[in-house]
Scaffold this motif. Structure first.
Motif, short mmCIF file in Angstrom:
data_model
loop_
_atom_site.label_atom_id
_atom_site.label_comp_id
_atom_site.label_asym_id
_atom_site.label_seq_id
_atom_site.Cartn_x
_atom_site.Cartn_y
_atom_site.Cartn_z
N GLU A 1 24.02 49.15 28.12
CA GLU A 1 23.86 47.71 27.94
C GLU A 1 25.08 47.10 27.26
O GLU A 1 25.52 46.00 27.59
N GLU A 2 25.69 47.83 26.32
CA GLU A 2 26.90 47.35 25.66
C GLU A 2 28.11 47.49 26.58
O GLU A 2 29.03 46.67 26.54
N ASP A 3 28.11 48.52 27.41
CA ASP A 3 29.19 48.71 28.38
C ASP A 3 29.26 47.50 29.31
O ASP A 3 30.33 46.91 29.51
N LYS A 4 28.11 47.11 29.85
CA LYS A 4 28.09 45.96 30.76
C LYS A 4 28.51 44.67 30.06
O LYS A 4 29.29 43.88 30.60
N THR A 5 28.00 44.45 28.85
CA THR A 5 28.33 43.21 28.16
C THR A 5 29.79 43.17 27.74
O THR A 5 30.41 42.10 27.76
N GLU A 6 30.36 44.31 27.40
CA GLU A 6 31.78 44.34 27.05
C GLU A 6 32.65 44.05 28.28
O GLU A 6 33.59 43.27 28.20
N VAL A 7 32.33 44.66 29.42
CA VAL A 7 33.10 44.39 30.64
C VAL A 7 33.00 42.89 30.97
O VAL A 7 34.01 42.24 31.25
N PHE A 8 31.81 42.34 30.90
CA PHE A 8 31.62 40.91 31.19
C PHE A 8 32.43 40.05 30.22
O PHE A 8 33.13 39.14 30.62
N GLY A 9 32.33 40.36 28.93
CA GLY A 9 33.06 39.60 27.93
C GLY A 9 34.56 39.65 28.14
O GLY A 9 35.26 38.65 28.03
N TRP A 10 35.08 40.84 28.46
CA TRP A 10 36.52 40.98 28.71
C TRP A 10 36.92 40.21 29.97
O TRP A 10 37.97 39.59 30.01
N MET A 11 36.08 40.24 31.01
CA MET A 11 36.40 39.52 32.24
C MET A 11 36.45 38.01 32.03
O MET A 11 37.24 37.31 32.65
N MET A 12 35.61 37.51 31.15
CA MET A 12 35.49 36.07 30.96
C MET A 12 36.48 35.50 29.95
O MET A 12 36.58 34.29 29.80
N THR A 13 37.21 36.34 29.24
CA THR A 13 38.15 35.90 28.21
C THR A 13 39.57 36.12 28.72
O THR A 13 39.99 37.26 28.91
N PRO A 14 40.33 35.04 28.96
CA PRO A 14 41.62 35.16 29.64
C PRO A 14 42.57 36.24 29.12
O PRO A 14 43.06 37.06 29.89
N ALA A 15 42.84 36.30 27.83
CA ALA A 15 43.79 37.30 27.32
C ALA A 15 43.25 38.73 27.51
O ALA A 15 44.01 39.64 27.85
N TYR A 16 41.97 38.91 27.32
CA TYR A 16 41.37 40.23 27.52
C TYR A 16 41.31 40.57 29.01
O TYR A 16 41.47 41.72 29.40
N ALA A 17 41.07 39.58 29.85
CA ALA A 17 40.97 39.81 31.30
C ALA A 17 42.28 40.38 31.85
O ALA A 17 42.26 41.24 32.73
N LEU A 18 43.40 39.92 31.33
CA LEU A 18 44.70 40.45 31.78
C LEU A 18 44.84 41.92 31.44
O LEU A 18 45.33 42.71 32.24
N ARG A 19 44.41 42.30 30.25
CA ARG A 19 44.47 43.72 29.85
C ARG A 19 43.52 44.55 30.72
O ARG A 19 43.88 45.64 31.18
N LEU A 20 42.33 44.04 30.94
CA LEU A 20 41.35 44.73 31.78
C LEU A 20 41.91 44.94 33.18
O LEU A 20 41.81 46.03 33.74
#
Length: 116
Positions: A82-101
């Motif tokens: 459940e935390e894995d999914k929410t972390e992936v979602f959070g990183w995808m939705m946050t521009p600076a984190y999305a670039l790293r992802l």
């Protein structure tokens, strides 16, 4: 209906508060999405679990160091699926984190599959 409840509540926060905590907002929002989809904050969705590389172990403590293990965006993601999914979602939705992802998914097929 949900937006009629959530939006007025969110408007009570000071301007810019969500920009300062962007990743966390999306992370927690996805917990709500999971609950609405599965009526459970801790769903063990087999399709999601199958995306992680063999040997992925959930149950570690909260840290957000970034890509500590193939298939995981943070150590907090290792707390449970459940935390894995929410972390992936959070990183995808946050521009600076999305670039790293996006950069990590070039050499991490499990993370790429989760992102997709």
């Amino acid at each position: 209906m949900l937006l009629s409840i959530v939006l007025p509540a969110m408007e009570r926060y000071p301007a810019g508060v969500f920009a300062r905590m962007d990743l966390r907002v999306h992370h927690e929002c996805y917990h709500v999405i999971e609950y609405r989809l599965f009526n459970d904050f801790y769903s063990r969705e087999p399709a999601w679990l199958a995306l992680s590389p063999p040997g992925t172990a959930y149950g570690k403590g909260f840290q957000n160091l970034g890509h500590p293990h193939p298939g995981l965006v943070s150590l907090h993601a290792a707390c449970g699926p459940e935390e894995d999914k929410t972390e992936v979602f959070g990183w995808m939705m946050t521009p600076a984190y999305a670039l790293r992802l996006e950069a990590w998914t070039a050499f991490d097929p499990a993370l790429l599959a989760k992102r997709q």
